[in-house]
Structure formats: structure tokens, C-alpha cells
Design an enzyme around this catalytic site. Structure first.
Site, mmCIF file in Angstrom:
data_model
loop_
_atom_site.group_PDB
_atom_site.id
_atom_site.type_symbol
_atom_site.label_atom_id
_atom_site.label_comp_id
_atom_site.label_asym_id
_atom_site.label_seq_id
_atom_site.Cartn_x
_atom_site.Cartn_y
_atom_site.Cartn_z
ATOM 1 C CG ASP A 114 -22.934 50.658 -78.461
ATOM 2 O OD1 ASP A 114 -22.726 51.087 -79.616
ATOM 3 O OD2 ASP A 114 -23.692 49.717 -78.203
ATOM 4 C CG ASP A 176 -23.620 50.186 -86.173
ATOM 5 O OD1 ASP A 176 -23.389 49.480 -87.159
ATOM 6 O OD2 ASP A 176 -24.719 50.191 -85.598
HETATM 7 N N1 GLY Z 1 -25.690 51.524 -83.480
HETATM 8 C C1 GLY Z 1 -26.953 50.887 -83.489
HETATM 9 C C2 GLY Z 1 -27.892 51.452 -84.477
HETATM 10 O O1 GLY Z 1 -27.539 52.198 -85.342
HETATM 11 O O2 GLY Z 1 -29.063 51.118 -84.363
#
Ligand code: GLY
Length: 400
Positions: A114, A176
Site C-alpha cells: 500500500d 490491487d
Molecule cells: N485495496 C483495498 C481495497 O480496494 O479495498
């Protein structure tokens, strides 16, 4: 006869100019709406060390998040977009203040993939708009820091180190994570280690091979053997079930692969984005905003995810720019405009309900939070898409 034809052509051109002007006025009205909502949110921010994050359905109160959380870069990113749109120094100074809060977590040891989200949306936009060398330094450090999560035996980044023990997912990669390759591509082009490019490229290639089902829908998580790189299983964390199409995961796939195509020119990444888009568009409900999972069992009595719609709208505008075929380009732009029209309607804009931009997002349905809520990343990709729409309407590059 000839003069009738000329008159018709003249009136037709006048009509087209009128339509373009109306479209541009609508885009500006929606951007002005974002400015007005964010102004109200700023008045509600009393603790300037935390970022607005989400508003529950039926509430007007923001939940805030600490700098370093995966969503903490979106509010500063929105402030940079507001500065870009208005040119107003007040937004710049607010953006600088909130971006400064992000720098320690962006440049410290990476606890997950992240780092890409939190640094590129905030510091990345700050650097794009100001050329501040401190931002450049922070982004290069962030890219180096996240690179320790790369596993050459697998050819992807480890997304969630905390899930290794908790779930027994030895090496896990979530869809993601594709989004965060943008930071690495950027760093490699801007004085960083060239290996960052190789890592990002390989991550995209491995993800392309393993994350997608034959119909173009994707898994949320792939679990790999951390030593051999062997594919163990495809599972979900935030979707309805392992085999279903989680809306935001599909949105990250579309956005992530079109970005990877832009950065590498690898036609396979374009084809991956295209196939992921085809199934997404085919299965959308009439208003172009997906349910939180395309296979959720109670559809139509399931919550929507406006965040997925905003992410895909922004991605499709980029696809319309990169498409070589004119018809395809037009189709992607038309679809993106329909998504933005729907998101800008009374049903999805928050307006008097709360001070976010959008309603009806789903954050983590299986864990029971942020259901039918306003969520900061939906607002971030909505304003990004509106700015892209404005630039395209004006015949400008979406990248500047
Ligand atoms: N990257 C986490 C989500 O999309 O909730």
C-alpha cells in the site's frame, strides 16, 4: 440545392460545438461541486493530523484515518486535484500540509504494497504539479522501500506480509497491487534503480498469467509457494466468494493493466485490460455502477460500489487515449462518460446528504464495514476522472 446543403452543414457544426460546450459546462459544474463539498469538509476537519476517510450510510460525520493507512494518501491527492482545477493557493497550501504528514510513512520501512497507493496519489500528484525536489526524493525512497517486498522466485510483490502467518498465505499477491506498479515505473524513469522497472514489468506479467480466469474476470488474491513460485490457489478476501467477480478488484485490474501498457508498450497488457473491461461492461447494471460483487447472491438487493465505477471511468478515459482504433477509442470514452453521468446524478452525488462527493460505495462487505458508505478513494478517482474528462474535452493531454 448546394446552398441548402451548406446551410445544413453549418447548422450541424453549430450543433456539435453546442454539444461540446454543454459537455464541458457539465464537467465544470461537477468539478465546482467537488470544490464546494471539499470546502465544507475542510470546515469539519479540526484535527489536522488525520485524513477524512469515510462516512457511514445515514451519517454526516467523517471517520478519519491516520497517516500511513492504505487510504491516507487519497485526501491529500484530492486536495492536489482541487488545486490543479482551481489554481487557488489555499488548496495548494492544504495539500502541502496533508502531504507532509504522509512523507514519514511513505519513506519508512514498507509494511505492505500500500506504500504505492499512499505515496503516489499524494506525493506523486504534488510532484507532478510543483516539481518540488523533496517530493521527488520521497517518491524515490518510497519505491526503494516497497521493493523489498518483491520475490524473484515468484515474480510478484508480496502484498500482505501480515497474511503470511494469519492465513498461511506464504506469498500472496492481490490484484490491487497492480496499481502500485505506477510508483515503480515512475521511479525507474526518474533517477531510481532500473531494477524497479524490471520488477514492475515482471509483476504485471506474472499477474496477467495467474490472476485471470478464461472469461477475463479476476481473482482477488493469488497464493503462491514462496520458494518455487508455484500457483497454489486463487481466493478472495473482500469479494463474495473465491470464484466471483469482486467489483473493485476488477476495477483495479482494468486501471492497473492499462497503466502497465502505457508504461511498457507491451500489447499483452493492453489485451488484458481490454478483456477485463469487456466482461465488466457486459455485466454492468443499467446505470453503469456495479453491485459490490457481480455475483453477490441477492442482486438487485445488494449494495453498489460507486468507487469501482469511478476507478473504471478514469481508466477507460485513459484507454480511449491509448486505443489505436478510433472506434474502440470512442466506445471507451462513451462508456466512461456514461459512468460519470451516472455518478454525477442525484442518486450518486452526496449533495445535501453529506460532504463527500459520492454515496453508495462498499469498502469491505465480508467484514461488514463501509457498506453503502461514502469512501475517500471513490471521491479521489471521481475527481481524477472528471479532470481527465475536462482535459479531453479541451483537446489536452490527460497526463499533465
Ligand atoms: N485495496 C483495498 C481495497 O480496494 O479495498
Amino acid at each position: 440545392m448546394k446552398s441548402n446543403a451548406s446551410l445544413f452543414l453549418f447548422l450541424f457544426l453549430l450543433f456539435c460545438v453546442g454539444c461540446d460546450q454543454t459537455k464541458q459546462q457539465e464537467t465544470d459544474m461537477n468539478l465546482d461541486y467537488c470544490v464546494a463539498q471539499a470546502t465544507k469538509t475542510m470546515e469539519m476537519v479540526t484535527d489536522h493530523t488525520r485524513m477524512p476517510n469515510s462516512i457511514d450510510a445515514g451519517s454526516t460525520e467523517w471517520h478519519f484515518t491516520r497517516p500511513g493507512s492504505w487510504t491516507s494518501g487519497f485526501w491529500p491527492g484530492i486536495l492536489w486535484y482541487l488545486y490543479e482545477y482551481t489554481g487557488d493557493a489555499t488548496w495548494k497550501s492544504e495539500a502541502e500540509k496533508f502531504t507532509a504528514l504522509i512523507i514519514p510513512s511513505a519513506t519508512g520501512p514498507a509494511r505492505s504494497h500500500d506504500v504505492g497507493f499512499l505515496s503516489y496519489c499524494s506525493i506523486g500528484n504534488g510532484y507532478r504539479l510543483t516539481n518540488d525536489p523533496n517530493y521527488k526524493q520521497a517518491l524515490l525512497q518510497a519505491a526503494d522501500s516497497v521493493s523489498v517486498l518483491y520475490k524473484p522466485q515468484v515474480g510478484t510483490f508480496l502484498s500482505w506480509p501480515n497474511m503470511v502467518k494469519r492465513m498461511g498465505w506464504k506469498h500472496n499477491t492481490i490484484i490491487d497491487n497492480m496499481m502500485n506498479m505506477e510508483l515503480l515505473f515512475w521511479a525507474a524513469k526518474n533517477g531510481g534503480d532500473q531494477r524497479l522497472y524490471e520488477m514492475a514489468y515482471k509483476h504485471a506479467e506474472t499477474t496477467m498469467k495467474n490472476h485471470f480466469r478464461p472469461d477475463g474476470s479476476c481473482y482477488h488474491v493469488i497464493v503462491y509457494d514462496d520458494q518455487t513460485g508455484e500457483f497454489i490457489k486463487g481466493v478472495t478476501h473482500q469479494g463474495y466468494a473465491d470464484h466471483t467477480m469482486w467489483a473493485r478488484g476488477q476495477a483495479w485490474a482494468i486501471y492497473g493493466f492499462i497503466m502497465a501498457y502505457r508504461e511498457t508498450g507491451d500489447i499483452r497488457f493492453w489485451q488484458t485490460a481490454q478483456k477485463a473491461t469487456d466482461i465488466y461492461l457486459q455485466r454492468l447494471p443499467d446505470d453503469y455502477v456495479p453491485y459490490w460483487d457481480f455475483d453477490a447472491p441477492q442482486i438487485p438487493n445488494e449494495s453498489r460500489d460507486a468507487s469501482a465505477a469511478a476507478i473504471v471511468a478514469s481508466a477507460l478515459l485513459e484507454m480511449s487515449v491509448l486505443a489505436e482504433n478510433k472506434e474502440e477509442s470512442k466506445a471507451y470514452r462513451t462508456a466512461a462518460n456514461k459512468m460519470l453521468d451516472s455518478l454525477s446524478s442525484v442518486h450518486y452525488q452526496s449533495r445535501e446528504v453529506n460532504t463527500a462527493f459520492l454515496l453508495h460505495c462498499t469498502g469491505h462487505r465480508p467484514n461488514g464495514y463501509e457498506i453503502d458508505a461514502s469512501i475517500i478513494y471513490a471521491d479521489y478517482y471521481y475527481i481524477e476522472a472528471l479532470l481527465r474528462q475536462k482535459k479531453l474535452n479541451e483537446g489536452k493531454s490527460i497526463y499533465k
